[in-house]
Design a protein around this motif. Structure first.
Motif, PDB file in Angstrom:
ATOM      1  N   SER B  40       0.845  -1.194   0.000  1.00  0.00           N
ATOM      2  CA  SER B  40       0.000   0.000   0.000  1.00  0.00           C
ATOM      3  C   SER B  40       0.877   1.238   0.000  1.00  0.00           C
ATOM      4  N   GLY B  41       0.473   2.213  -0.751  1.00  0.00           N
ATOM      5  CA  GLY B  41       1.227   3.456  -0.799  1.00  0.00           C
ATOM      6  C   GLY B  41       2.451   3.392  -1.676  1.00  0.00           C
ATOM      7  N   SER B  42       2.641   2.294  -2.393  1.00  0.00           N
ATOM      8  CA  SER B  42       3.832   2.187  -3.232  1.00  0.00           C
ATOM      9  C   SER B  42       3.653   2.918  -4.565  1.00  0.00           C
ATOM     10  N   LYS B  44       0.918   2.319  -6.836  1.00  0.00           N
ATOM     11  CA  LYS B  44       0.247   1.523  -7.878  1.00  0.00           C
ATOM     12  C   LYS B  44      -0.900   2.298  -8.515  1.00  0.00           C
ATOM     13  N   SER B  45      -1.756   2.861  -7.670  1.00  0.00           N
ATOM     14  CA  SER B  45      -2.885   3.609  -8.219  1.00  0.00           C
ATOM     15  C   SER B  45      -2.406   4.815  -9.014  1.00  0.00           C
ATOM     16  N   THR B  46      -1.329   5.426  -8.531  1.00  0.00           N
ATOM     17  CA  THR B  46      -0.779   6.578  -9.246  1.00  0.00           C
ATOM     18  C   THR B  46      -0.343   6.173 -10.653  1.00  0.00           C
ATOM     19  N   LEU B  47       0.329   5.033 -10.754  1.00  0.00           N
ATOM     20  CA  LEU B  47       0.757   4.539 -12.062  1.00  0.00           C
ATOM     21  C   LEU B  47      -0.449   4.284 -12.967  1.00  0.00           C
TER      22      LEU B  47
HETATM   23  N1  LIG Z   1      -3.440  13.502  -5.058  1.00  0.00           N
HETATM   24  C1  LIG Z   1      -2.422  13.231  -4.232  1.00  0.00           C
HETATM   25  N2  LIG Z   1      -1.799  14.216  -3.565  1.00  0.00           N
HETATM   26  C2  LIG Z   1      -0.766  13.960  -2.735  1.00  0.00           C
HETATM   27  N3  LIG Z   1      -0.269  12.734  -2.520  1.00  0.00           N
HETATM   28  C3  LIG Z   1      -0.848  11.696  -3.169  1.00  0.00           C
HETATM   29  C4  LIG Z   1      -1.948  11.888  -4.052  1.00  0.00           C
HETATM   30  N4  LIG Z   1      -2.307  10.684  -4.547  1.00  0.00           N
HETATM   31  C5  LIG Z   1      -1.474   9.784  -3.997  1.00  0.00           C
HETATM   32  N5  LIG Z   1      -0.596  10.387  -3.166  1.00  0.00           N
HETATM   33  C6  LIG Z   1       0.462   9.713  -2.408  1.00  0.00           C
HETATM   34  O1  LIG Z   1       1.156   8.876  -3.287  1.00  0.00           O
HETATM   35  C7  LIG Z   1       1.501   7.659  -2.661  1.00  0.00           C
HETATM   36  C8  LIG Z   1       1.066   6.497  -3.519  1.00  0.00           C
HETATM   37  O2  LIG Z   1      -0.337   6.469  -3.558  1.00  0.00           O
HETATM   38  P1  LIG Z   1      -1.111   5.365  -4.380  1.00  0.00           P
HETATM   39  O3  LIG Z   1      -0.669   5.410  -5.790  1.00  0.00           O
HETATM   40  O4  LIG Z   1      -2.562   5.581  -4.121  1.00  0.00           O
HETATM   41  O5  LIG Z   1      -0.616   4.039  -3.686  1.00  0.00           O
HETATM   42  P2  LIG Z   1      -1.204   2.564  -3.791  1.00  0.00           P
HETATM   43  O6  LIG Z   1      -2.328   2.565  -4.755  1.00  0.00           O
HETATM   44  O7  LIG Z   1      -0.033   1.726  -4.229  1.00  0.00           O
HETATM   45  O8  LIG Z   1      -1.627   2.185  -2.409  1.00  0.00           O
HETATM   46  C9  LIG Z   1       0.848   7.674  -1.295  1.00  0.00           C
HETATM   47  O9  LIG Z   1       1.849   7.907  -0.340  1.00  0.00           O
HETATM   48  C10 LIG Z   1      -0.105   8.812  -1.337  1.00  0.00           C
HETATM   49  O10 LIG Z   1      -0.148   9.467  -0.100  1.00  0.00           O
END
Ligand SMILES: Nc1ncnc2c1ncn2[C@@H]1O[C@H](COP(=O)(O)OP(=O)(O)O)[C@@H](O)[C@H]1O
Ligand SMILES: [Mg+2]
Lengths: 270, 267
Positions: B40-42, B44-47
């Motif tokens: 979590s927080g790596s 993945k969703s951002t990618l």
């Molecule tokens: N819109 C945003 N603004 C600031 N930080 C963000 C935002 N979206 C994600 N993050 C940060 O980016 C990191 C990765 O988030 P995310 O891609 O959701 O992780 P995952 O899906 O792997 O759990 C997290 O530490 C989160 O706090």
């Protein structure tokens, strides 16, 4: 932060926050205005449809009619009681009607209705859109190439604006009625006499400027609510924060804009 | 049939100067199922958000279906999005509409087909995910698994070339989760869609993946077939894949500067 710089920093922060708010909401409003024509007259699948606009209006506005009526009715009655002693001293008691008419149509009808609608519509729009942000619904719309602004913001601005104008008319009528009943019951002014005074002194201008203001108030309420709702971060708690902020900031914004309007109308001689 | 559907090149993404993705590269082959693993927080969703064009990278390029996502006009981006489908973590159904209307929405928005045709198209999609009987329900009446199915039917509405899934089994019981996995496999085989799945659930990942990559601290650690991952000697991969309590991931957390944290003046 020491004692001397602290106030400046706080004031600076507040100013920046307001500028951000005005900029963000203004930007959103321009975007929404650009897609109004698609929302109203575009191809079938994209058009809002009058029934959905109507549904929004009912949802947002109809629930607030009883409260608006009650609040403005009471304000009318209060004004009548408060003006009576002074006017009696001048031997012009029946002019209570004039004062209430002008105050209601120009000012109190629109602003009081707007403040009540902020609690109803503003809060519910911000909470609804904020929840959609949290549950990724906004992102899902974008990912399907559907503009959240056209799909969510435009109908809310249109329906709130239209509803606000209707509410102001209802408010006007209820306010005058409140004044009239008090005048009849406690000040010895006949109903007919009261109505005559009201219509003799009220000009179309008073009515129209009131409704123009009301329309703008409706736009402000819905635009701010959408803007703050779309800006939600941090889950369910963020939705609560945004809802409260919406109500507080909207009421302040309404009063400031009202002051501006009134000043402009005064200098234009309207 | 091994053309590249999506190319990610040296993509960096920062939030408030915090580097979330650090110059990563990735190829997604056409018609394959690629699983992106990570804690979590790596990021993945951002990618995933980068690949669907919801956010743009701070550096690097993303070529998807032959188009550069970072250099698109709004209209081109809209066209691109019509050719992909996304299942969000929570399903992201529109709560004010029935399941039917949810699935019909993108069709109504982007095509001119008459309402009778839409009705048939929607029923076909709902049948694909096994929800045809529930077309008239509101999202609030559905269970978690059904919500994901409905979200999937909506993602399929415009016959996408690529399907993205964000944590498809998050919050589901093991049986429902396995059913969703089977659905992902079936759709990939039946429709030949390129599939990108982001998850941290190992069981699910091994069931569906043709190929997996592991994302850690903004970088890809390894990429390989499920078997290669399972037999990897890399301690970090081993810890992640087998869910071990001892390994580089936990060591790192333990060495996270506890002392300096306690003594820090400012946070
Ligand atoms: N819109 C945003 N603004 C600031 N930080 C963000 C935002 N979206 C994600 N993050 C940060 O980016 C990191 C990765 O988030 P995310 O891609 O959701 O992780 P995952 O899906 O792997 O759990 C997290 O530490 C989160 O706090
Ligand atoms: Mg995630």
């Amino acid at each position: 932060m020491n004692l001397i710089t602290r106030p400046f920093i706080l004031i600076g922060d507040a100013v920046i926050q307001w500028l951000e708010l005005i900029g963000g909401a203004g930007y959103l409003f321009v975007d929404a205005a650009r897609s109004v024509h698609v929302a109203l007259f575009g191809k079938r699948g994209r058009r809002l449809g009058w029934d959905s606009l109507w549904a929004q209006m009912v949802r947002v506005g109809v629930r607030s009619i009883p409260i608006v009526s009650l609040v403005v009715f009471c304000i009318g009655a209060i004004l009548a009681f408060q003006m009576a002693p002074i006017l009696r001293d001048y031997g012009a008691l029946e002019r209570v009607a004039d004062i209430i008419a002008v105050a209601m149509f120009r000012e109190l009808g629109p602003i009081m209705s707007a403040i009540v609608l902020t609690g109803f519509a503003g809060a519910s729009i911000a909470a609804e859109i904020g929840t959609m942000v949290v549950s990724e619904e906004i992102e899902a719309l974008e990912a399907q190439a559907i503009s959240p602004i056209r799909f969510l913001v435009v109908p809310r601005i249109l329906s709130t604006t239209a509803m606000m104008v209707c509410l102001a008319v209802i408010g006007d009528i209820m306010g005058v009625t409140g004044g009239m009943l008090v005048s009849r019951g406690f000040l010895g002014i006949g109903m007919l006499q009261y109505v005559h005074h009201t219509f003799d002194n009220i000009k179309m201008q008073d009515f129209i400027t009131g409704l123009v203001k009301a329309g703008c108030f409706g736009t402000i309420i819905s635009t701010l609510a959408c803007h703050l709702g779309l800006g939600v971060t941090g889950g369910a708690q963020g939705v609560g924060v945004a809802t409260t902020r919406t109500v507080v900031l909207t009421i302040v914004a309404l009063i400031l804009v009202d002051l501006m309007f009134t000043g402009v109308f005064y200098f234009l001689g309207w | 049939m091994s053309d590249v559907a999506i190319q990610v090149r040296d993509v960096t993404k920062k939030y408030d100067n915090r580097v979330i993705l650090d110059a990563i590269g990735l190829d997604v082959q056409e018609a394959e199922t690629l699983v992106i693993l990570g804690g979590s927080g790596s990021g993945k969703s951002t990618l995933l958000r980068l690949m669907i064009g919801n956010i743009i990278p701070d550096a690097g390029t993303i070529l998807s279906l032959g188009k550069d996502l970072c250099a698109m006009t709004p209209r081109q981006l809209a066209d691109y999005r019509r050719s992909i489908g996304v299942l969000f973590q929570s399903g992201a159904l529109f709560n004010s509409m029935t399941v039917f209307d949810n699935v019909a929405l993108p069709i109504r928005e982007h095509t001119d087909v008459p309402e009778e045709t839409i009705s048939i198209m929607v029923k076909i999609k709902l049948e694909l995910v096994g929800l045809r009987q529930h077309a008239d329900k509101m999202p609030s009446e559905l269970s978690g698994g059904m919500k994901k199915r409905a979200g999937l039917a909506r993602a399929l509405a415009l016959d996408p070339k690529v399907l993205f899934y964000d944590e498809p089994s998050a919050g589901l019981d093991p049986v429902t989760s396995a059913e969703i996995d089977q659905l992902i496999i079936d759709l990939n085989e039946k429709l030949g869609v390129t599939t990108v799945v982001v998850t941290h659930e190992m069981d699910s990942a091994f069931r569906i993946a043709d190929r997996m990559v592991l994302l850690d601290r903004g970088k890809f650690i390894v990429s390989g077939s499920p078997d290669e991952m399972r037999n990897s000697k890399d301690p970090l991969v081993r810890q992640f894949v087998h869910g071990l309590t001892e390994g580089p991931l936990t060591d790192r957390r333990r060495a996270g500067g506890y002392e300096s944290d306690l003594l820090a003046e400012d946070i």
